[in-house]
Design an enzyme around this catalytic site. Structure first.
Site, PDB file in Angstrom:
ATOM      1  N   ASN A 159       0.839  -1.205   0.000  1.00 28.32           N
ATOM      2  CA  ASN A 159       0.000   0.000   0.000  1.00 28.32           C
ATOM      3  C   ASN A 159       0.875   1.257   0.000  1.00 28.32           C
ATOM      4  OD1 ASN A 159       0.694  -0.729   2.676  1.00 28.32           O
ATOM      5  ND2 ASN A 159      -1.021   0.405   3.538  1.00 28.32           N
ATOM      6  N   GLU A 197       0.310   5.269   0.728  1.00 22.66           N
ATOM      7  CA  GLU A 197      -0.650   6.268   1.210  1.00 22.66           C
ATOM      8  C   GLU A 197      -0.288   7.666   0.712  1.00 22.66           C
ATOM      9  OE1 GLU A 197      -1.043   5.652   5.465  1.00 22.66           O
ATOM     10  OE2 GLU A 197      -2.202   3.820   5.079  1.00 22.66           O
ATOM     11  N   CYS A 242      -4.152   0.569  -2.436  1.00 24.49           N
ATOM     12  CA  CYS A 242      -4.016  -0.662  -1.653  1.00 24.49           C
ATOM     13  C   CYS A 242      -2.917  -1.553  -2.235  1.00 24.49           C
ATOM     14  CB  CYS A 242      -5.318  -1.449  -1.670  1.00 24.49           C
ATOM     15  SG  CYS A 242      -6.641  -0.709  -0.706  1.00 24.49           S
ATOM     16  N   GLU A 284      -3.008  -4.771  -2.926  1.00 24.17           N
ATOM     17  CA  GLU A 284      -3.474  -5.680  -3.982  1.00 24.17           C
ATOM     18  C   GLU A 284      -3.551  -4.946  -5.317  1.00 24.17           C
ATOM     19  OE1 GLU A 284      -4.759  -4.996  -1.040  1.00 24.17           O
ATOM     20  OE2 GLU A 284      -6.031  -6.591  -0.265  1.00 24.17           O
ATOM     21  N   CYS A 326     -10.164  -5.436   0.804  1.00 20.83           N
ATOM     22  CA  CYS A 326     -11.331  -4.548   0.781  1.00 20.83           C
ATOM     23  C   CYS A 326     -12.160  -4.807  -0.485  1.00 20.83           C
ATOM     24  CB  CYS A 326     -10.894  -3.087   0.860  1.00 20.83           C
ATOM     25  SG  CYS A 326     -10.203  -2.439  -0.670  1.00 20.83           S
ATOM     26  N   CYS A 378     -10.562  -3.858  -3.803  1.00 13.68           N
ATOM     27  CA  CYS A 378      -9.521  -4.799  -4.235  1.00 13.68           C
ATOM     28  C   CYS A 378     -10.146  -6.068  -4.795  1.00 13.68           C
ATOM     29  CB  CYS A 378      -8.589  -5.126  -3.070  1.00 13.68           C
ATOM     30  SG  CYS A 378      -7.486  -3.746  -2.693  1.00 13.68           S
TER      31      CYS A 378
END
Ligand code: THU
Length: 154
Positions: A64, A66, A75, A77, A110, A113
């Protein structure tokens, strides 16, 4: 120094099992854990790594990343999938995905993803992630996303 005997349980560690692992989930899990260390997560401090196994047998990892403008965060993935497309092109197919986090906290991919994985994977692709009690949970894509969005030709 006294020797410490550690008993490993094949139920908890599939690498000890003699069963073949076509989705290479133990290997993927280790690569996802390594990718966590490269994550950029100064805001949530939740460092996530992902490893994806392609039908070709190639493995690509991501973490990830940010951003101070929080919604620009990407993310692990999704970054792994973007890296795989950048490296191998738009025809990639995903056979398996492993997700890990530095905190070893129970954490499923999530929804966004799952939808991103669905773009490049069949319904029986295997997704593994940390579950309760430190165990790795393995689920098919159709179990995690039974109703993926699809764009039909009009
Ligand atoms: N995160 C992922 O990398 N993958 C997921 O499936 C869920 C959330 C990241 C995004 C953000 O950097 C941090 O976890 C906290 O939400």
């Amino acid at each position: 120094m006294a020797a410490r005997i550690v008993t490993r349980n094949p139920e908890q560690d599939p690498s000890l099992s003699s069963k073949p692992q076509p989705d290479r989930s133990t290997e993927l899990q280790h690569l996802a854990e390594a990718a966590c260390h490269r994550s950029y997560a100064p805001y949530s401090r939740f460092h996530v790594g992902a490893a994806i196994l392609l039908e070709s047998g190639d493995v690509v990892t991501g973490c990830n990343v940010e951003n101070a403008s929080y919604r620009l965060t990407t993310c692990a993935e999704q970054n792994a999938i973007a890296a795989a497309v950048a490296k191998y092109g738009p025809a990639i197919r995903i056979r398996a995905v492993a997700v890990a986090n530095l905190a070893k906290a129970p954490c499923q991919p999530c929804g966004a993803c799952r939808q991103t994985i669905a773009e490049f994977a069949d319904r029986d692709a295997v997704i593994s992630f940390p579950g309760d009690d430190g165990l790795t949970v393995r689920r098919t894509l159709s179990e995690l996303l039974p109703a993926a969005f699809e764009l039909k030709e009009l």
